[in-house]
Design a protein around this motif. Structure first.
Motif, mmCIF file in Angstrom:
data_model
loop_
_atom_site.group_PDB
_atom_site.id
_atom_site.type_symbol
_atom_site.label_atom_id
_atom_site.label_comp_id
_atom_site.label_asym_id
_atom_site.label_seq_id
_atom_site.Cartn_x
_atom_site.Cartn_y
_atom_site.Cartn_z
ATOM 1 N N GLN A 104 0.742 -1.173 0.027
ATOM 2 C CA GLN A 104 0.187 0.136 0.065
ATOM 3 C C GLN A 104 0.918 1.035 0.021
ATOM 4 O O GLN A 104 2.095 1.118 0.497
ATOM 5 N N PHE A 129 -7.376 2.688 -8.254
ATOM 6 C CA PHE A 129 -5.891 2.631 -7.426
ATOM 7 C C PHE A 129 -6.239 1.907 -6.118
ATOM 8 O O PHE A 129 -5.247 2.178 -4.893
ATOM 9 N N PRO A 132 -2.513 -0.420 -5.059
ATOM 10 C CA PRO A 132 -1.702 0.289 -5.964
ATOM 11 C C PRO A 132 -0.538 -0.539 -6.666
ATOM 12 O O PRO A 132 -0.095 -0.107 -7.741
ATOM 13 N N TYR A 133 -0.155 -1.829 -6.152
ATOM 14 C CA TYR A 133 0.991 -2.501 -6.788
ATOM 15 C C TYR A 133 0.263 -3.829 -7.679
ATOM 16 O O TYR A 133 -0.755 -4.271 -7.404
ATOM 17 N N MET A 188 5.535 8.006 -5.524
ATOM 18 C CA MET A 188 4.641 8.589 -6.134
ATOM 19 C C MET A 188 5.258 10.146 -6.897
ATOM 20 O O MET A 188 6.008 10.828 -6.445
ATOM 21 N N THR A 191 4.153 5.305 -9.101
ATOM 22 C CA THR A 191 3.361 4.067 -8.960
ATOM 23 C C THR A 191 2.085 4.356 -9.875
ATOM 24 O O THR A 191 1.683 3.308 -10.658
ATOM 25 N N SER A 192 1.352 5.416 -9.578
ATOM 26 C CA SER A 192 0.270 5.446 -10.180
ATOM 27 C C SER A 192 0.373 5.818 -11.533
ATOM 28 O O SER A 192 -0.710 5.688 -12.690
ATOM 29 N N ARG A 195 0.078 2.720 -13.315
ATOM 30 C CA ARG A 195 -1.139 2.287 -13.564
ATOM 31 C C ARG A 195 -1.988 2.946 -14.633
ATOM 32 O O ARG A 195 -2.735 2.198 -15.455
#
Length: 248
Positions: A104, A129, A132-133, A188, A191-192, A195
């Motif tokens: 997380q 999200f 997130p991973y 960050m 990570t996003s 995605r």
């Protein structure tokens, strides 16, 4: 064949049997990536390496062009990304030198270009999200760490701060109350953005030091470098095992 990329520091270049094939310059709609993409072979698998802070490690966390980095990797056909990062330990079990595969993330950053979906849109775009991973890649990293005999942490919440300064003791206390187990500056929007680009992304974090107020001594670069020497050695062993035991 699926391509795996690793975003991190210079430690990858010291991996045994990592053979550099070529370096590729990629221009993106979001500016220039941190560096040319290094194509190489490790344990008979193609790996692309990107130094997040640049070849000379001179790009601070808040100035990294995360959008360009991720877009460039997607553009050349990468579909799986491992983000290696040095972090501070908050929870008691997150001791210096330990490798963590977080599950997380909490974002405390501000002012960073955090999305690809801004201009010339046909519609407003949102991403899920909640988790997130990429769980598939997380599990593979965990298994590789266990197989190499490491005391790997298979869960943890990564709190991402703006940097480049380290945090105050009270800021870390607040983050601990929020549920953060570790603190770093690069999680960050890396990570996003992964995605948004539909990349399978997981983080491999190395605890370099106790976070502010959590250790008995002041934070020093000597301590950080000593712990990273051990931690990055474990990361290299983990990555080599991951590639040896399964196809990317």
């Amino acid at each position: 064949m699926a391509k795996l990329a690793i975003i991190g520091g210079t430690g990858l270049n010291k991996m045994s049997d990592f053979h550099v094939i070529r370096r590729e310059v990629v221009h993106t709609p979001f500016g220039e990536p941190s560096a040319a993409l290094t194509h190489g072979v490790l344990t008979d698998n193609e790996v692309i390496f990107l130094p997040r802070h640049g070849p000379a490690h001179n790009i601070p966390p808040h100035k990294v062009n995360y959008r360009a980095n991720l877009w460039a990797l997607k553009h050349i056909g990468v579909d799986r990304v491992i983000g290696v990062a040095a972090v501070g330990g908050i929870s008691a079990e997150m001791s210096p030198g330990r490798v963590i595969i977080p599950d997380q993330i909490i974002d405390y950053t501000y002012g960073r270009d955090h999305t690809l979906f801004e201009y010339d849109l046909n519609q407003v775009t949102h991403i899920d999200f909640t988790q997130p991973y990429c769980e598939q890649l997380r599990k593979r990293l965990i298994v590789a760490g266990i197989t190499t005999g490491q005391n790997i942490a298979d869960t943890g919440t990564y709190g991402v701060t703006q940097g480049p300064r380290l945090e105050t003791a009270k800021e870390i206390s607040r983050m601990e109350r929020d549920g953060c187990d570790l603190v770093g500056m690069t999680g960050m929007p890396e990570t996003s953005l992964a995605r948004e680009l539909d990349l399978c992304y997981a983080s491999c974090a190395v605890v370099a030091n106790w976070a502010a107020g959590k250790g008995d001594q002041p934070i020093s670069m000597e301590e950080i470098e000593k712990n990273l020497l051990v931690g990055m050695r474990n990361v290299r062993a983990l990555l080599e095992n991951l590639l040896q035991t399964s196809q990317t």
